[in-house]
Design an enzyme around this catalytic site. Structure first.
Site, PDB file in Angstrom:
ATOM      1  N   LYS A  39      13.954   4.209   7.921  1.00 42.67           N
ATOM      2  CA  LYS A  39      14.547   3.104   7.178  1.00 42.67           C
ATOM      3  C   LYS A  39      16.031   2.980   7.525  1.00 42.67           C
ATOM      4  O   LYS A  39      16.695   3.986   7.822  1.00 42.67           O
ATOM      5  CB  LYS A  39      14.446   3.348   5.664  1.00 42.67           C
ATOM      6  CG  LYS A  39      13.063   3.320   5.070  1.00 42.67           C
ATOM      7  CD  LYS A  39      13.140   3.634   3.575  1.00 42.67           C
ATOM      8  CE  LYS A  39      11.771   3.679   2.926  1.00 42.67           C
ATOM      9  NZ  LYS A  39      11.185   2.337   2.799  1.00 42.67           N
ATOM     10  N   ASP A  68      10.982   6.583  -5.353  1.00 44.96           N
ATOM     11  CA  ASP A  68       9.673   6.343  -4.759  1.00 44.96           C
ATOM     12  C   ASP A  68       8.589   7.230  -5.369  1.00 44.96           C
ATOM     13  O   ASP A  68       7.426   7.124  -5.007  1.00 44.96           O
ATOM     14  CB  ASP A  68       9.730   6.543  -3.238  1.00 44.96           C
ATOM     15  CG  ASP A  68       8.780   5.606  -2.505  1.00 44.96           C
ATOM     16  OD1 ASP A  68       8.374   4.582  -3.100  1.00 44.96           O
ATOM     17  OD2 ASP A  68       8.438   5.890  -1.343  1.00 44.96           O
ATOM     18  N   ARG A 108       0.514   4.630   0.647  1.00 45.33           N
ATOM     19  CA  ARG A 108      -0.921   4.335   0.584  1.00 45.33           C
ATOM     20  C   ARG A 108      -1.754   5.463   1.208  1.00 45.33           C
ATOM     21  O   ARG A 108      -2.913   5.648   0.852  1.00 45.33           O
ATOM     22  CB  ARG A 108      -1.196   2.995   1.273  1.00 45.33           C
ATOM     23  CG  ARG A 108      -0.942   2.951   2.759  1.00 45.33           C
ATOM     24  CD  ARG A 108      -0.771   1.543   3.289  1.00 45.33           C
ATOM     25  NE  ARG A 108       0.460   0.930   2.787  1.00 45.33           N
ATOM     26  CZ  ARG A 108       0.829  -0.323   3.051  1.00 45.33           C
ATOM     27  NH1 ARG A 108       0.054  -1.092   3.797  1.00 45.33           N
ATOM     28  NH2 ARG A 108       1.956  -0.811   2.573  1.00 45.33           N
TER      29      ARG A 108
END
Length: 463
Positions: free
Chosen positions: A242, A253, A316
């Protein structure tokens, strides 16, 4: 932390606190004596939402106070009173409250007292106004909410240096000990041995070993409720690094994990007749020589192969293994919470968590609770035709489709591939952060959807 700053009974004579709506302001002013009325009018008090007025006594002390409720549709107005009134004990004039607002007023007052003082204790020091418990407020219930919301905020606000996978496991352990729950934790190579390959792969590059936190509580004969929370304690993006601005808030997060711990605290605190299980894959998404790479193909716990299109789509992946394990227990309800996609925030902004679910009746029950609790969620479609965006030429699916279309939907569809179709499943893609302070909602960690989810579980399983 959240300070209750609410008294069981007042010592001496508490100061009356009058809730006043804009519609009722003229009548309230007319009921004051001439001196107090002139003072209130001179202060420009018009009962606008969150405005606060102190009425002086002849000796200069506070004789009474008022808090403006505006249109009378938002109990968070009482948070303004908690932060604006001078120190003292206040007693709410409940006869003027909208119906059913006693508990809401107490909760809003408490939420207005929140200070995250772990690294700057002076923030939480000094005298502050206190509220006598309002008549009609369910004290035990409000205190459970105060504790759960405070837990979520504290966990999210704690920086990653002090809230890694081990510390997150400790927070779960403390909660388990407080409620007589059982906790087991798989650490590092134990994840690979126990067939949690995606959790292991995402977390293996960090000096802080990945974990799967597994909390269980309740009678095995009761309906099963399983909560899964994304516990990425810091997300660098991995090898798909990032930019610095994108990393600034990545301590949050693990907000999904914080939410399921807060929800578990409510369920256990109320002793709901459910068989509760909480699964939290806790990892750092770090950069090192052994980090997982773009183009790698990993096989998940349920046997599906996943091509890594982007290492920054790691949440995910860890959820996939946890959801597959959750479904093995055939729960009556499965809920996952995750700070999963920027696409959901682009679509709905910071205040509205995105809700995904194929069960219309379940969604309607949950949305009914959002209206009751004023804890909003917004339904987004699990649009099956977009499943093609997850197709891979070399694996069963990819974790990161090309292009920027429908990012929140494709992320939810990815998770759906790891959920048993027979299991009722809700997915919340939330922000877990308040970017600008509002009454009762200071800048920082935020509990979103917590009350609505608790209302749903209580309605379905609590009787």
């Amino acid at each position: 932390m959240l300070d209750t700053l609410i008294l069981a009974a007042a010592g001496g004579a508490p100061i009356p606190l009058h809730p006043v709506t804009k519609a009722g302001c003229k009548a309230w002013l007319s009921g004051l004596d001439a001196t107090a009325r002139r003072w209130a009018e001179g202060q420009g008090f018009d009962a606008a939402q969150g405005t606060v007025l102190s009425l002086p006594a002849a000796d200069g002390a506070i004789a009474a106070a008022a808090v403006g409720l505006g249109e009378g549709d938002d109990p968070y107005a009482f948070s303004s009173a908690a932060s604006a009134l001078p120190p003292g004990d206040y007693q709410l004039e409940t006869a003027s409250l909208p119906a059913g607002w006693a508990a809401e007023a107490a909760l809003a007052w408490a939420l207005g007292t929140y200070r995250f003082g772990r690294y700057r204790p002076t923030l939480a020091e000094g005298p502050r106004p206190r509220l006598v418990w309002p008549v009609g407020a369910d004290r035990a219930r409000v205190e459970r909410l105060i504790t759960a919301i405070g837990l979520v905020r504290d966990l999210v606000n704690t920086p990653a240096e002090d809230m890694g996978p081990a510390e997150l496991a400790k927070a779960a352990g403390d909660l388990a000990a407080a409620h007589g729950a059982t906790l087991s934790v798989l650490v590092g190579e134990e994840l690979r041995t126990a067939n949690y390959p995606l959790i292991h792969a995402v977390g293996r590059a960090s000096s802080r070993a990945p974990r799967l936190i597994d909390l269980t509580w309740g009678d095995p004969g009761h309906p099963g409720v399983t909560l899964v929370g994304k516990g990425v304690c810091f997300d660098s993006g991995g090898l798909d690094l990032k930019p610095s601005a994108g990393m600034r808030l990545m301590k949050k997060d693990m907000g999904g994990a914080a939410h399921v711990l807060g929800l578990a605290a409510l369920i256990m605190g109320q002793k709901l007749p459910v068989r509760l299980r909480v699964l939290i894959p806790a990892v750092d998404n770090a950069v090192a020589g052994n980090a997982f790479r773009p183009g790698d193909i990993l096989t998940a716990r349920n046997g599906l192969s996943v091509e890594i299109g982007n290492t920054d789509a790691e949440g995910r992946l860890v959820l996939a293994d946890a959801l597959a394990e959750a479904c093995a227990g055939a729960p009556d309800l499965l809920i996952d919470c995750a700070t999963l996609t920027g696409a959901a925030r682009v679509a709905l902004g910071p205040d509205l968590p995105a809700l995904f679910c194929d069960d219309d009746a379940l969604v309607e029950d949950l949305l009914a609770q959002t209206r009751i609790t004023r804890d909003p969620l917004w339904r987004m479609p699990l649009w099956a035709p977009y499943r093609r965006m997850l197709d891979s030429k070399v694996a069963d699916l990819t974790n990161a489709p090309d292009g920027s279309f429908a990012g929140a939907i494709t992320a939810a569809l990815f998770l759906k591939a790891f959920v048993d179709p027979e299991v009722r499943w809700l997915h919340l893609d939330l922000f877990a952060w308040q970017p600008a302070a509002r009454p009762g909602r200071p800048e920082g960690g935020a509990a979103q959807g917590l009350r609505a989810l608790m209302g749903l579980i209580e309605t379905r399983f609590g009787r």
